[in-house]
Design an enzyme around this catalytic site. Structure first.
Site, PDB file in Angstrom:
ATOM      1  N   CYS A   1     -12.548 -10.596 -10.644  1.00  0.00           N
ATOM      2  CA  CYS A   1     -11.529 -10.917 -11.658  1.00  0.00           C
ATOM      3  C   CYS A   1     -11.866 -12.173 -12.451  1.00  0.00           C
ATOM      4  O   CYS A   1     -11.290 -12.405 -13.515  1.00  0.00           O
ATOM      5  CB  CYS A   1     -10.165 -11.063 -11.006  1.00  0.00           C
ATOM      6  SG  CYS A   1      -9.662  -9.559 -10.169  1.00  0.00           S
TER       7      CYS A   1
ATOM      8  N   HIS B   1      -5.588 -15.005 -15.905  1.00  0.00           N
ATOM      9  CA  HIS B   1      -5.872 -13.691 -15.340  1.00  0.00           C
ATOM     10  C   HIS B   1      -4.538 -13.076 -14.918  1.00  0.00           C
ATOM     11  O   HIS B   1      -3.702 -13.738 -14.305  1.00  0.00           O
ATOM     12  CB  HIS B   1      -6.800 -13.846 -14.130  1.00  0.00           C
ATOM     13  CG  HIS B   1      -6.933 -12.594 -13.334  1.00  0.00           C
ATOM     14  ND1 HIS B   1      -7.220 -11.381 -13.918  1.00  0.00           N
ATOM     15  CD2 HIS B   1      -6.808 -12.360 -12.000  1.00  0.00           C
ATOM     16  CE1 HIS B   1      -7.263 -10.464 -12.967  1.00  0.00           C
ATOM     17  NE2 HIS B   1      -7.015 -11.021 -11.802  1.00  0.00           N
TER      18      HIS B   1
ATOM     19  N   ASN C   1      -3.181  -5.507 -13.267  1.00  0.00           N
ATOM     20  CA  ASN C   1      -4.380  -6.326 -13.076  1.00  0.00           C
ATOM     21  C   ASN C   1      -5.606  -5.504 -13.480  1.00  0.00           C
ATOM     22  O   ASN C   1      -5.958  -4.541 -12.796  1.00  0.00           O
ATOM     23  CB  ASN C   1      -4.455  -6.746 -11.610  1.00  0.00           C
ATOM     24  CG  ASN C   1      -5.639  -7.647 -11.306  1.00  0.00           C
ATOM     25  OD1 ASN C   1      -6.564  -7.760 -12.108  1.00  0.00           O
ATOM     26  ND2 ASN C   1      -5.610  -8.276 -10.148  1.00  0.00           N
TER      27      ASN C   1
HETATM   28  N1  ACO Z   1       5.905  -0.795  -2.197  1.00  0.00           N
HETATM   29  C1  ACO Z   1       6.817  -1.040  -1.251  1.00  0.00           C
HETATM   30  N2  ACO Z   1       6.582  -1.835  -0.204  1.00  0.00           N
HETATM   31  C2  ACO Z   1       5.370  -2.416  -0.113  1.00  0.00           C
HETATM   32  C3  ACO Z   1       4.365  -2.206  -1.082  1.00  0.00           C
HETATM   33  C4  ACO Z   1       4.662  -1.346  -2.146  1.00  0.00           C
HETATM   34  N3  ACO Z   1       3.785  -1.078  -3.126  1.00  0.00           N
HETATM   35  N4  ACO Z   1       3.263  -2.919  -0.739  1.00  0.00           N
HETATM   36  C5  ACO Z   1       3.567  -3.564   0.398  1.00  0.00           C
HETATM   37  N5  ACO Z   1       4.822  -3.265   0.778  1.00  0.00           N
HETATM   38  C6  ACO Z   1       5.562  -3.726   1.942  1.00  0.00           C
HETATM   39  C7  ACO Z   1       4.662  -4.151   3.071  1.00  0.00           C
HETATM   40  O1  ACO Z   1       4.296  -3.035   3.859  1.00  0.00           O
HETATM   41  C8  ACO Z   1       5.536  -5.127   3.834  1.00  0.00           C
HETATM   42  O2  ACO Z   1       6.436  -4.382   4.622  1.00  0.00           O
HETATM   43  P1  ACO Z   1       6.829  -4.891   6.099  1.00  0.00           P
HETATM   44  O3  ACO Z   1       7.517  -6.210   5.881  1.00  0.00           O
HETATM   45  O4  ACO Z   1       7.692  -3.794   6.601  1.00  0.00           O
HETATM   46  O5  ACO Z   1       5.519  -5.021   6.828  1.00  0.00           O
HETATM   47  C9  ACO Z   1       6.367  -5.788   2.725  1.00  0.00           C
HETATM   48  O6  ACO Z   1       6.263  -4.921   1.592  1.00  0.00           O
HETATM   49  C10 ACO Z   1       5.884  -7.171   2.357  1.00  0.00           C
HETATM   50  O7  ACO Z   1       4.488  -7.122   2.169  1.00  0.00           O
HETATM   51  P2  ACO Z   1       3.683  -8.387   1.706  1.00  0.00           P
HETATM   52  O8  ACO Z   1       2.232  -8.029   1.558  1.00  0.00           O
HETATM   53  O9  ACO Z   1       4.017  -9.565   2.568  1.00  0.00           O
HETATM   54  O10 ACO Z   1       4.352  -8.609   0.265  1.00  0.00           O
HETATM   55  P3  ACO Z   1       4.120  -9.775  -0.753  1.00  0.00           P
HETATM   56  O11 ACO Z   1       5.398 -10.348  -1.162  1.00  0.00           O
HETATM   57  O12 ACO Z   1       3.022 -10.704  -0.325  1.00  0.00           O
HETATM   58  O13 ACO Z   1       3.588  -8.973  -2.022  1.00  0.00           O
HETATM   59  C11 ACO Z   1       1.541  -8.518  -3.145  1.00  0.00           C
HETATM   60  C12 ACO Z   1       2.410  -8.232  -1.939  1.00  0.00           C
HETATM   61  C13 ACO Z   1       2.263  -8.064  -4.379  1.00  0.00           C
HETATM   62  C14 ACO Z   1       0.240  -7.764  -2.973  1.00  0.00           C
HETATM   63  C15 ACO Z   1       1.278 -10.030  -3.240  1.00  0.00           C
HETATM   64  O14 ACO Z   1       0.869 -10.530  -2.017  1.00  0.00           O
HETATM   65  C16 ACO Z   1       0.252 -10.374  -4.266  1.00  0.00           C
HETATM   66  O15 ACO Z   1       0.419 -10.138  -5.433  1.00  0.00           O
HETATM   67  N6  ACO Z   1      -0.861 -11.025  -3.839  1.00  0.00           N
HETATM   68  C17 ACO Z   1      -1.875 -11.443  -4.703  1.00  0.00           C
HETATM   69  C18 ACO Z   1      -2.702 -10.286  -5.014  1.00  0.00           C
HETATM   70  C19 ACO Z   1      -3.575 -10.588  -6.139  1.00  0.00           C
HETATM   71  O16 ACO Z   1      -3.210 -11.275  -7.031  1.00  0.00           O
HETATM   72  N7  ACO Z   1      -4.737 -10.017  -6.084  1.00  0.00           N
HETATM   73  C20 ACO Z   1      -5.648 -10.077  -7.077  1.00  0.00           C
HETATM   74  C21 ACO Z   1      -6.220 -11.447  -7.293  1.00  0.00           C
HETATM   75  S1  ACO Z   1      -7.865 -11.371  -7.492  1.00  0.00           S
HETATM   76  C22 ACO Z   1      -8.126  -9.985  -8.295  1.00  0.00           C
HETATM   77  O17 ACO Z   1      -7.489  -9.794  -9.314  1.00  0.00           O
HETATM   78  C23 ACO Z   1      -9.088  -8.962  -7.756  1.00  0.00           C
END
Ligand code: ACO
Length: 318
Positions: free
Chosen positions: A112, A245, A275
């Site tokens: 990214c 980004h 993204n």
């Molecule tokens: N729909 C519904 N529920 C979901 C989903 C979904 N799509 N995805 C995860 N969950 C659930 C999980 O299973 C978990 O359930 P549980 O509590 O029963 O175990 C719950 O939601 C919370 O999951 P978390 O992973 O803790 O959720 P979080 O608030 O951290 O959000 C997310 C997840 C959106 C992926 C976030 O962590 C994020 O955006 N991280 C950064 C990712 C990123 O930016 N990546 C790219 C950067 S570098 C690049 O671009 C390659």
């Protein structure tokens, strides 16, 4: 000598996949995706439409905006983690599509952060006389490396491409002022693809520890922006626009809060594009240029964070 942006363009595949369509494929909801990420929809490349096709369209738009043709270029760099093929580079494929058989073309891979790494490389080459006019493209088809059964990752990404035409110009205050890139390979297991030519002889799927990536992204992006501004002798408060980004609206908000950015100063397209990895910064910048927000003479900071980890920032006077 400065590297001045002469033109900018982008391309998004026709098919828009809304969150509702995503919820038909995996156990998720429009509400969850919007609340946790800010994403409403993403564009998905058609069958038979490759990263080079997206990049080629963005390249043509950027060249038209610069009032130039491929004959005017002597360098093409493509930032991508989803190349058409293991080799040759997507850059040489786009070079051929543009009908250009002079100069040089190559890919860079910083996930990214690819467009920021590309800006760093283009800036260095143009300032040192290594090239005169360059096309820098960020192009991705991340839909091809997603695990469409993993709701934690497949909802986050989309396909697209953005491009800039950059020219070496003497005696100007415009152009790229400073770039600063960083990486730390210790964190490679938090965001990676589980396949590749040497290790598995497969393409693999994206894997991510989302909440850990989130924390690193906020800290590292804030720091690299501060470092880049300081190294350039510019105060964060004097910067007109921030083009981050587009990973997650919550990351954008957290960084804006840390750096005390003014509301409306941060360009966000994450709702529409999701993204798009190396394509996200030029896609967002093009949107803000074309709708009249970013004007000639404005001070603009670009930033990104991605797998590796890699991250970086670029400060420019548009
Ligand atoms: N729909 C519904 N529920 C979901 C989903 C979904 N799509 N995805 C995860 N969950 C659930 C999980 O299973 C978990 O359930 P549980 O509590 O029963 O175990 C719950 O939601 C919370 O999951 P978390 O992973 O803790 O959720 P979080 O608030 O951290 O959000 C997310 C997840 C959106 C992926 C976030 O962590 C994020 O955006 N991280 C950064 C990712 C990123 O930016 N990546 C790219 C950067 S570098 C690049 O671009 C390659």
């Amino acid at each position: 000598m400065r590297a001045v942006i002469r033109g900018i363009g982008s391309y998004l595949p026709e098919h828009i996949m809304h969150n509702a369509e995503m919820a038909e494929r995996v156990e998720t909801s429009d509400e969850w995706i919007r609340e946790r990420t800010g994403i409403h929809q993403r564009h998905i490349a058609a069958e038979g439409q490759f990263t080079s096709d997206l990049g080629f369209e963005a390249a043509k738009a950027a060249l038209a905006d610069a009032d130039m043709t491929a004959d005017d270029l002597d360098l093409i760099i493509v930032a991508t983690s989803t190349p058409d093929l293991t080799f040759p580079s997507t850059a040489t494929i786009i070079q051929e599509k543009l009908g250009m058989n002079h100069g040089a073309a190559f890919d860079i891979q910083a996930v990214c952060s690819g467009f920021i790494y590309g800006t760093h490389v283009v800036n260095a080459l143009l300032r040192s006389g290594g090239a005169k006019r360059a096309l820098l493209i960020g192009a991705e088809t991340f839909s091809r490396i997603l695990d469409w059964e993993d709701r934690g990752t497949c909802v986050l990404f989309g396909d697209g491409a953005g491009a800039i035409v950059v020219e070496a110009v003497e005696d100007t205050k415009d152009g790229i002022l400073h770039t600063f890139i960083r990486s730390d390979g210790r964190h490679r297991d938090m965001l990676y693809v589980d396949g590749g030519p040497s290790r598995t002889q497969t393409v693999g799927h994206l894997r991510m520890l989302g909440n850990q990536v989130f924390k690193h992204a906020v800290t590292d992006i804030s720091q690299v922006m501060r470092d880049c501004a300081e190294q350039a002798g510019v105060e964060i408060a004097d910067i007109d626009w921030f083009v981050p980004h587009q990973a997650n609206q919550r990351i954008l908000n957290a960084v804006a809060k840390k750096l005390k950015l003014r509301p409306g100063q941060v360009v966000s397209t994450v709702a529409q594009h999701a993204n798009t990895s190396a394509a996200s910064v030029p896609l967002a910048m093009n949107a803000a240029v074309k709708d009249g927000r970013i004007k000639r003479g404005d001070l603009v900071m670009l930033e990104a964070f991605g797998g590796g980890f890699t991250w970086g920032a670029a400060l420019l006077r548009y």
